[in-house]
Design a protein around this motif. Structure first.
Motif, PDB file in Angstrom:
ATOM      1  N   MET A   1     -37.502  -1.084  21.436  1.00  0.00           N
ATOM      2  CA  MET A   1     -38.750  -1.610  20.881  1.00  0.00           C
ATOM      3  C   MET A   1     -38.456  -2.899  20.131  1.00  0.00           C
ATOM      4  SD  MET A   1     -41.415   0.353  18.405  1.00  0.00           S
ATOM      5  CE  MET A   1     -42.921  -0.464  17.884  1.00  0.00           C
ATOM      6  N   THR A   2     -39.250  -3.921  20.418  1.00  0.00           N
ATOM      7  CA  THR A   2     -39.027  -5.218  19.798  1.00  0.00           C
ATOM      8  C   THR A   2     -39.190  -5.122  18.294  1.00  0.00           C
ATOM      9  OG1 THR A   2     -40.042  -6.166  21.764  1.00  0.00           O
ATOM     10  CG2 THR A   2     -39.655  -7.640  19.912  1.00  0.00           C
ATOM     11  N   THR A   3     -38.298  -5.744  17.545  1.00  0.00           N
ATOM     12  CA  THR A   3     -38.363  -5.654  16.093  1.00  0.00           C
ATOM     13  C   THR A   3     -39.483  -6.521  15.540  1.00  0.00           C
ATOM     14  OG1 THR A   3     -36.848  -7.494  15.803  1.00  0.00           O
ATOM     15  CG2 THR A   3     -35.872  -5.294  15.993  1.00  0.00           C
ATOM     16  N   ALA A   4     -39.835  -6.248  14.275  1.00  0.00           N
ATOM     17  CA  ALA A   4     -40.941  -6.965  13.649  1.00  0.00           C
ATOM     18  C   ALA A   4     -40.655  -8.459  13.541  1.00  0.00           C
ATOM     19  CB  ALA A   4     -41.204  -6.378  12.264  1.00  0.00           C
ATOM     20  N   TYR A  17     -47.519  -5.216  17.562  1.00  0.00           N
ATOM     21  CA  TYR A  17     -48.430  -4.537  16.635  1.00  0.00           C
ATOM     22  C   TYR A  17     -47.845  -3.189  16.216  1.00  0.00           C
ATOM     23  CZ  TYR A  17     -52.269  -7.819  17.486  1.00  0.00           C
ATOM     24  OH  TYR A  17     -53.041  -8.936  17.554  1.00  0.00           O
ATOM     25  N   LEU A  18     -47.334  -2.452  17.182  1.00  0.00           N
ATOM     26  CA  LEU A  18     -46.787  -1.124  16.896  1.00  0.00           C
ATOM     27  C   LEU A  18     -45.544  -1.229  16.021  1.00  0.00           C
ATOM     28  CD1 LEU A  18     -47.198   0.509  20.431  1.00  0.00           C
ATOM     29  CD2 LEU A  18     -48.574   0.927  18.390  1.00  0.00           C
ATOM     30  N   SER A  19     -44.723  -2.244  16.284  1.00  0.00           N
ATOM     31  CA  SER A  19     -43.524  -2.447  15.483  1.00  0.00           C
ATOM     32  C   SER A  19     -43.883  -2.731  14.033  1.00  0.00           C
ATOM     33  CB  SER A  19     -42.699  -3.601  16.062  1.00  0.00           C
ATOM     34  OG  SER A  19     -41.572  -3.844  15.268  1.00  0.00           O
ATOM     35  N   TRP A  20     -44.843  -3.624  13.820  1.00  0.00           N
ATOM     36  CA  TRP A  20     -45.271  -3.936  12.463  1.00  0.00           C
ATOM     37  C   TRP A  20     -45.908  -2.726  11.794  1.00  0.00           C
ATOM     38  CZ3 TRP A  20     -44.502  -7.581   8.966  1.00  0.00           C
ATOM     39  CH2 TRP A  20     -43.923  -8.782   9.384  1.00  0.00           C
ATOM     40  N   SER A  21     -46.627  -1.924  12.563  1.00  0.00           N
ATOM     41  CA  SER A  21     -47.268  -0.730  11.993  1.00  0.00           C
ATOM     42  C   SER A  21     -46.229   0.234  11.433  1.00  0.00           C
ATOM     43  CB  SER A  21     -48.120  -0.028  13.058  1.00  0.00           C
ATOM     44  OG  SER A  21     -49.147  -0.869  13.518  1.00  0.00           O
ATOM     45  N   LEU A  22     -45.149   0.446  12.198  1.00  0.00           N
ATOM     46  CA  LEU A  22     -44.099   1.338  11.721  1.00  0.00           C
ATOM     47  C   LEU A  22     -43.410   0.782  10.481  1.00  0.00           C
ATOM     48  CD1 LEU A  22     -42.388   2.570  15.027  1.00  0.00           C
ATOM     49  CD2 LEU A  22     -43.941   3.826  13.539  1.00  0.00           C
ATOM     50  N   GLU A  23     -43.211  -0.544  10.442  1.00  0.00           N
ATOM     51  CA  GLU A  23     -42.580  -1.138   9.259  1.00  0.00           C
ATOM     52  C   GLU A  23     -43.477  -0.984   8.036  1.00  0.00           C
ATOM     53  OE1 GLU A  23     -39.527  -1.995   9.631  1.00  0.00           O
ATOM     54  OE2 GLU A  23     -39.741  -1.673  11.763  1.00  0.00           O
ATOM     55  N   ILE A  24     -44.777  -1.127   8.219  1.00  0.00           N
ATOM     56  CA  ILE A  24     -45.723  -0.979   7.105  1.00  0.00           C
ATOM     57  C   ILE A  24     -45.726   0.468   6.611  1.00  0.00           C
ATOM     58  CG2 ILE A  24     -48.176  -1.020   6.478  1.00  0.00           C
ATOM     59  CD1 ILE A  24     -48.455  -3.434   8.385  1.00  0.00           C
ATOM     60  N   ILE A  25     -45.740   1.430   7.547  1.00  0.00           N
ATOM     61  CA  ILE A  25     -45.686   2.846   7.172  1.00  0.00           C
ATOM     62  C   ILE A  25     -44.397   3.133   6.406  1.00  0.00           C
ATOM     63  CG2 ILE A  25     -45.486   5.194   8.073  1.00  0.00           C
ATOM     64  CD1 ILE A  25     -47.287   4.343  10.395  1.00  0.00           C
ATOM     65  N   ILE A  57     -35.535   8.224   0.529  1.00  0.00           N
ATOM     66  CA  ILE A  57     -35.506   6.791   0.203  1.00  0.00           C
ATOM     67  C   ILE A  57     -34.366   6.088   0.935  1.00  0.00           C
ATOM     68  CG2 ILE A  57     -35.039   5.145  -1.664  1.00  0.00           C
ATOM     69  CD1 ILE A  57     -36.592   6.987  -3.532  1.00  0.00           C
ATOM     70  N   LEU A  58     -33.175   6.678   0.915  1.00  0.00           N
ATOM     71  CA  LEU A  58     -32.026   6.070   1.602  1.00  0.00           C
ATOM     72  C   LEU A  58     -32.261   5.968   3.107  1.00  0.00           C
ATOM     73  CD1 LEU A  58     -29.110   7.838  -0.321  1.00  0.00           C
ATOM     74  CD2 LEU A  58     -29.781   5.437  -0.480  1.00  0.00           C
ATOM     75  N   SER A  59     -32.834   7.025   3.693  1.00  0.00           N
ATOM     76  CA  SER A  59     -33.123   7.008   5.122  1.00  0.00           C
ATOM     77  C   SER A  59     -34.122   5.908   5.464  1.00  0.00           C
ATOM     78  CB  SER A  59     -33.660   8.378   5.561  1.00  0.00           C
ATOM     79  OG  SER A  59     -33.934   8.386   6.940  1.00  0.00           O
ATOM     80  N   LEU A  60     -35.152   5.753   4.639  1.00  0.00           N
ATOM     81  CA  LEU A  60     -36.175   4.719   4.878  1.00  0.00           C
ATOM     82  C   LEU A  60     -35.594   3.314   4.716  1.00  0.00           C
ATOM     83  CD1 LEU A  60     -39.192   6.348   3.013  1.00  0.00           C
ATOM     84  CD2 LEU A  60     -39.055   5.903   5.473  1.00  0.00           C
ATOM     85  N   ILE A  61     -34.719   3.149   3.733  1.00  0.00           N
ATOM     86  CA  ILE A  61     -34.095   1.835   3.518  1.00  0.00           C
ATOM     87  C   ILE A  61     -33.274   1.424   4.733  1.00  0.00           C
ATOM     88  CG2 ILE A  61     -32.310   0.621   2.201  1.00  0.00           C
ATOM     89  CD1 ILE A  61     -33.328   2.083  -0.289  1.00  0.00           C
ATOM     90  N   PHE A  62     -32.441   2.348   5.238  1.00  0.00           N
ATOM     91  CA  PHE A  62     -31.621   2.029   6.403  1.00  0.00           C
ATOM     92  C   PHE A  62     -32.477   1.813   7.644  1.00  0.00           C
ATOM     93  CE2 PHE A  62     -28.135   4.075   3.925  1.00  0.00           C
ATOM     94  CZ  PHE A  62     -27.298   2.979   3.891  1.00  0.00           C
ATOM     95  N   TYR A  63     -33.585   2.545   7.758  1.00  0.00           N
ATOM     96  CA  TYR A  63     -34.507   2.330   8.879  1.00  0.00           C
ATOM     97  C   TYR A  63     -35.082   0.916   8.821  1.00  0.00           C
ATOM     98  CZ  TYR A  63     -38.728   2.519  11.709  1.00  0.00           C
ATOM     99  OH  TYR A  63     -39.708   2.241  12.630  1.00  0.00           O
TER     100      TYR A  63
END
Length: 294
Positions: A1-4, A17-25, A57-63
Motif C-alpha cells: 500500500m502506497t505510503t501517505a 485516501y485510504l493510506s491517509w485515513s489509516l494514518e489519521i486513525i 502507544i509503542l505499537s502505534l508509534i512504530f506503525y
C-alpha cells in the motif's frame, strides 16, 4: 500500500485516501492513549492496565514511523512485536481475574506460564523475522510471518476462553452483588465490550493468517491479481481497499476497543464517587460479595 508521504502528490487515487485515513486513525488512537496515561488513574506505571496502554502507544508509534519512511523493516517487526506482547498482556490481565479459591496458587502459575510462553514465542519470532528479512527481499514470502499470525491466533483463542469463563463467573455471582441497577448495567456493558473485543480479535487473527497464506502463494505478493489493460489498473484500488479493511479489523479496531474498555472502567459509578474498577472484580466477589469497579 502506497505510503501517505508518497501519495501526497497523487492524492486523487483511492489508495492514497485510504493510506491517509489509516494514518489519521493511528494519530487519533495515539493521542487518546497518551491522554489516558496522563490521567490520574494511569499515573501508576506499575499497574497492568497502564502497561497495556504503553504497549499500544509503542505499537502505534512504530506503525506511524514505518508508514512514513518505509526505510527499515525492523520498525515493522517492532510494531508486530509490541502488538503481540500487548495481546499477551491482555490474557494475563484478565486471566488473573480467574485466580481464586483453594487452587489460587496453581491457577496463577498456569496464567503466568501462558503469559511467559507467549512472550518468549513473540521475542523468538521477532529475532527470526529480522534474520529472515536480511536474507530475503520480499517480506510477504517470509515464513516467520506465518509463525507470527499463528501465535496471534492461538493468543486470541486463549483470550476468548478466559473472558468467556470470567463472564460466566460474573453471571453466577450476579445475585450476590449489590442491587444497584445503574452499576449492574455498567458491569454488563463492560463485559459486552470485552466480548466484542475478544471475537473481533479472534476473527481478525484468523483472517490475517489466511491472507498471509494467500500472500505466500501469490507470485507478486497481491491478494487480488492484476487484470485489465492500460496503465491504470483497478485491481490496485481493490488491493488497497482489502488491505485497509484487514488492517482496520485486525489492528485498529482491537486497539480502539481496548482503549474504550479502559476508559469505561474508570468512569464514576455513583454519587459516592465509586469507580468502575475491573481489577477488583474477582477479589470482591470472593471475599466480600461485592463488585465495585474503580
Amino acid at each position: 500500500m502506497t505510503t501517505a508521504i508518497q501519495c501526497f502528490n497523487d492524492f486523487q487515487f483511492l489508495q492514497c485516501y485510504l493510506s491517509w485515513s489509516l494514518e489519521i486513525i493511528c494519530l487519533i488512537c495515539l493521542g487518546f492513549a497518551i491522554c489516558l496515561i496522563f490521567r490520574k488513574q494511569c499515573k501508576n506505571v506499575c499497574s497492568n492496565s497502564t502497561r497495556i496502554i504503553i504497549l499500544i502507544i509503542l505499537s502505534l508509534i512504530f506503525y506511524f514511523v514505518f508508514n512514513l519512511t518505509r526505510t527499515h523493516r525492523t520498525i515493522y517487526f517492532l510494531q508486530e512485536l509490541f502488538y503481540q506482547v500487548y495481546q499477551a498482556f491482555l490474557i494475563y490481565y484478565f486471566g488473573k481475574k480467574l485466580v481464586q479459591g483453594p487452587s489460587k496458587r496453581q491457577n496463577l502459575k498456569i496464567i503466568q506460564t501462558i503469559f511467559v510462553t507467549l512472550i518468549i514465542l513473540d521475542i523468538t519470532t521477532f529475532i527470526i523475522s529480522i534474520i529472515e528479512a536480511a536474507s530475503q527481499k520480499q517480506m510477504c514470502k517470509q515464513i516467520s510471518f506465518t509463525v507470527f499470525r499463528s501465535i496471534s491466533l492461538i493468543t486470541q483463542i486463549l483470550f476468548l476462553v478466559i473472558v468467556e469463563k470470567l463472564y460466566k463467573r460474573f453471571l453466577l455471582n450476579l445475585q450476590n452483588l449489590l442491587k444497584n441497577e445503574q452499576q449492574t448495567k455498567r458491569q454488563k456493558s463492560h463485559f459486552f465490550q470485552l466480548k466484542i473485543l475478544c471475537y473481533i480479535s479472534f476473527f481478525g487473527s484468523l483472517v490475517l493468517l489466511i491472507v498471509n497464506f494467500i500472500y505466500m502463494l501469490s507470485s507478486d505478493c497481491r491478494i487480488i491479481p492484476h487484470f485489465g489493460n492500460g496503465e491504470y489498473n483497478f485491481s490496485d484500488e481493490l488491493n488497497s481497499l482489502v488491505h485497509t479493511t484487514i488492517k482496520l479489523f485486525t489492528y485498529f479496531i482491537p486497539i480502539i476497543l481496548t482503549l474504550v474498555l479502559f476508559t469505561t472502567k474508570s468512569q464514576k459509578q455513583d454519587q459516592n464517587n465509586t469507580v468502575f474498577e475491573v481489577e477488583d472484580l474477582t477479589n470482591q466477589q470472593y471475599f466480600q460479595g461485592l463488585a465495585f469497579y474503580k
